[in-house]
Design an enzyme around this catalytic site. Structure first.
Site, PDB file in Angstrom:
ATOM      1  N   GLU A 166       9.179   2.968   5.002  1.00 21.68           N
ATOM      2  CA  GLU A 166      10.389   1.884   4.773  1.00 21.68           C
ATOM      3  C   GLU A 166      11.297   2.045   3.608  1.00 21.68           C
ATOM      4  O   GLU A 166      11.580   1.225   2.744  1.00 21.68           O
ATOM      5  CB  GLU A 166       9.511   0.501   4.560  1.00 21.68           C
ATOM      6  CG  GLU A 166       9.022  -0.038   5.770  1.00 21.68           C
ATOM      7  CD  GLU A 166       8.538  -1.474   5.656  1.00 21.68           C
ATOM      8  OE1 GLU A 166       8.682  -2.204   4.887  1.00 21.68           O
ATOM      9  OE2 GLU A 166       8.244  -1.954   6.903  1.00 21.68           O
ATOM     10  N   GLU A 370       3.686   0.429  11.994  1.00 23.31           N
ATOM     11  CA  GLU A 370       3.207  -1.104  11.661  1.00 23.31           C
ATOM     12  C   GLU A 370       3.657  -2.105  12.858  1.00 23.31           C
ATOM     13  O   GLU A 370       4.811  -1.956  13.195  1.00 23.31           O
ATOM     14  CB  GLU A 370       3.776  -1.473  10.191  1.00 23.31           C
ATOM     15  CG  GLU A 370       2.919  -0.635   9.292  1.00 23.31           C
ATOM     16  CD  GLU A 370       3.536  -1.030   7.800  1.00 23.31           C
ATOM     17  OE1 GLU A 370       4.004  -2.149   7.573  1.00 23.31           O
ATOM     18  OE2 GLU A 370       3.541  -0.319   6.886  1.00 23.31           O
TER      19      GLU A 370
HETATM   20  C1  BGP Z   1       5.582  -3.509   5.339  1.00 21.07           C
HETATM   21  C2  BGP Z   1       4.755  -2.603   4.267  1.00 21.07           C
HETATM   22  C3  BGP Z   1       3.439  -2.837   4.294  1.00 21.07           C
HETATM   23  C4  BGP Z   1       2.936  -4.490   4.397  1.00 21.07           C
HETATM   24  C5  BGP Z   1       3.772  -5.058   5.466  1.00 21.07           C
HETATM   25  C6  BGP Z   1       3.357  -6.671   5.813  1.00 21.07           C
HETATM   26  O1  BGP Z   1       6.854  -3.872   5.040  1.00 21.07           O
HETATM   27  O2  BGP Z   1       5.146  -1.153   4.638  1.00 21.07           O
HETATM   28  O3  BGP Z   1       2.939  -2.270   3.088  1.00 21.07           O
HETATM   29  O4  BGP Z   1       2.937  -5.046   3.146  1.00 21.07           O
HETATM   30  O5  BGP Z   1       5.054  -4.902   5.613  1.00 21.07           O
HETATM   31  O6  BGP Z   1       4.431  -7.245   4.839  1.00 21.07           O
HETATM   32  P1  BGP Z   1       3.726  -8.308   3.709  1.00 21.07           P
HETATM   33  O7  BGP Z   1       2.460  -7.545   2.988  1.00 21.07           O
HETATM   34  O8  BGP Z   1       4.653  -8.769   2.997  1.00 21.07           O
HETATM   35  O9  BGP Z   1       3.093  -9.516   4.550  1.00 21.07           O
END
Ligand code: BGP
Length: 470
Positions: A166, A370
């Site tokens: 990201e 993801e």
């Molecule tokens: C993405 C990241 C992850 C994870 C996910 C969920 O942006 O790559 O590391 O954190 O989001 O987001 P959050 O933890 O803010 O709910």
């Protein structure tokens, strides 16, 4: 398009799940690990945990991987903590850190689980940050050296590499991740300079990977989502096109075509954010080619024509993330979508659209790294977690993935977030994503025991049936 016949998932489809080092491992200062920018963060929202112990995966990886194997995972996407390998980001190597990942990868191999390695997932070594972090071109060399070490040490077993997780979110929301000093005179200009250095570092890592490991595959892993116009008004459509260029295509065009997307570049010029590009940089970008595109998808985004002032900046869902920029696009909510408990819009159809858009633009195989639902899961009597809402979310998204495959998109794997409960990037550990519950709260580590959720049993069936039993 309504298909008469839906295509099955391909044979050898990589049904997986994801984590990242700082969110799951804990052991933040053990066995020679150096501090990262995440470890040094001091802006935790009130009442949420830090990342020091996390899910204690560092000490419990064998138990966790045995559970992943029981679930039937074909792949596990995890990140390597740069500061375990190079505690200061560069210089002296830490053999104990290398040993840990040898053990972890060997454990995966034991169960025939394909390791998919993210090289850098937000956790820049703090020692590098103190010397300017990504604003300093020396970080490019440090990343290349780190990449070389990873390929040397683990390239005999790791076939799939992801460069940077990201990058677009680090640039668009750098303040949330802690990679930019908010006191800088022009933080956005500094961020786009960092962005350029990351492009060069990523390109160098891709070139090196192909040279050192001819059988391995490597790709970028940005967060890519469809951008909808708020209406059919031509001005709204133009605003969506602006945002798509700045949020999505800037990153993928650099990775795949080795160029700055023209509309994104004109935005950088207009705002005075254009980076200094040194001689030879664009040649490096152009000579690096990814083998696939990995991307993270949680929800689509909707924007309207800009009003030209601060009223453009809105919250489309997550209260932590603002969307909108005067003169370019205005972030708005999508009234057609439901929201999760954290205000994130839920859009499975947007997942299909996103897959189609990326594939049509770049014609490279896709890997989903993801996708998932954060929720306040409840541990019930008898060690039961009834996360049927998560099953619904994942089922709806997998159905759309299958439709995208039927549309002709080449997708070779799906790694939802997350394999096991971990710490959210900015919302603590009560926001859970995993198939496996970790028994801890924000302020009480309890026994950290692992508990299979309903979604664990469900995903196991999905994998066993290669996606035909949803
Ligand atoms: C993405 C990241 C992850 C994870 C996910 C969920 O942006 O790559 O590391 O954190 O989001 O987001 P959050 O933890 O803010 O709910």
């Amino acid at each position: 398009m309504k298909h008469k016949q839906i295509k099955p998932f391909p044979d050898n489809f990589l049904w997986g799940a994801s984590t990242s080092a700082y969110q799951v491992e804990g052991a933040w200062n053990e066995d020679g690990k150096g501090p990262s920018v995440i470890d040094m963060r001091d802006n935790y929202p009130a009442g949420t945990t830090d990342f020091k112990v996390a899910s204690d995966h560092y000490h419990r990886y064998k138990e966790d991987i045995a559970l992943f194997a029981e679930m039937g995972l074909k792949a596990y996407r995890f990140s390597i903590a740069w500061t375990r390998i190079y505690p200061n980001g560069t210089g002296e190597r830490n053999e104990k850190g290398i040993e840990f990942y040898h053990h972890l990868i060997n454990e995966l191999m034991k169960y025939n689980i394909e390791p998919i390695v993210t090289m850098y997932h937000f956790d820049l070594p703090y020692a590098l940050q103190q010397q300017g972090g990504w604003s300093n071109r020396a970080t490019i060399d440090a990343f290349e050296q780190y990449a070389k070490t990873l390929f040397e040490c683990f390239g005999d077993r790791v076939k799939y590499w992801l460069t940077i997780n990201e990058q677009n979110m680090m640039i668009l929301h750098g303040d949330a991740i802690g990679t930019v000093d908010p006191n800088l005179e022009n933080p956005k200009k500094a961020l786009y300079q960092q962005n350029h250095h990351m492009f060069v570092a990523q390109a160098k890592a891709m070139i090196l990977c192909h040279k050192m490991l001819p059988n391995a595959k490597i790709g970028p892993a940005p967060n890519i989502v469809s951008i909808y116009p708020a209406s059919s008004k031509p001005e709204d459509i133009l605003a969506a096109d602006n945002y798509a260029a700045i949020r999505n295509w800037l990153y993928l065009d650099a990775a795949v075509y080795g160029r700055y997307h023209p509309i994104a570049w004109s935005y950088l010029e207009e705002k005075g954010y254009e980076p200094i590009i040194e001689d030879g940089d664009m040649e490096i970008l152009a000579s690096a080619k990814p083998d696939f595109i990995a991307f993270n998808y949680y929800t689509s985004q909707t924007v309207a024509a800009s009003n030209g002032d601060e009223s453009d900046i809105g919250h489309t869902g997550d209260q932590h993330i603002t969307v909108g920029e005067p003169g370019v696009y205005k972030g708005v909510a999508n009234p057609n979508l439901k929201k999760n408990e954290f205000g994130w819009e839920i859009d499975p159809v947007g997942f299909r659209t996103t897959c189609r858009e990326i594939y049509s633009r770049y014609n490279l195989p896709l890997l989903v790294t993801e996708n998932g639902l954060g929720a306040f899961d409840k541990l019930e009597d008898g060690d039961v977690v009834n996360d049927f809402y998560r099953i619904d979310f994942l089922r709806d998204h997998i159905k759309q993935l299958q439709l995208a495959i039927t549309d002709g998109v080449e997708i070779f794997g799906y790694c939802p977030w997350s394999a096991i409960d971990l710490i959210s990037t900015h919302q603590g550990c009560s926001k859970r994503y995993g198939f496996i519950y970790v028994n801890r709260t924000e302020d009480d580590l309890k026994d950290l025991r692992r508990i299979r959720k309903q979604s664990f049993y469900w995903y196991k069936e999905v994998i066993a049936s290669n996606g035909s039993k949803l």
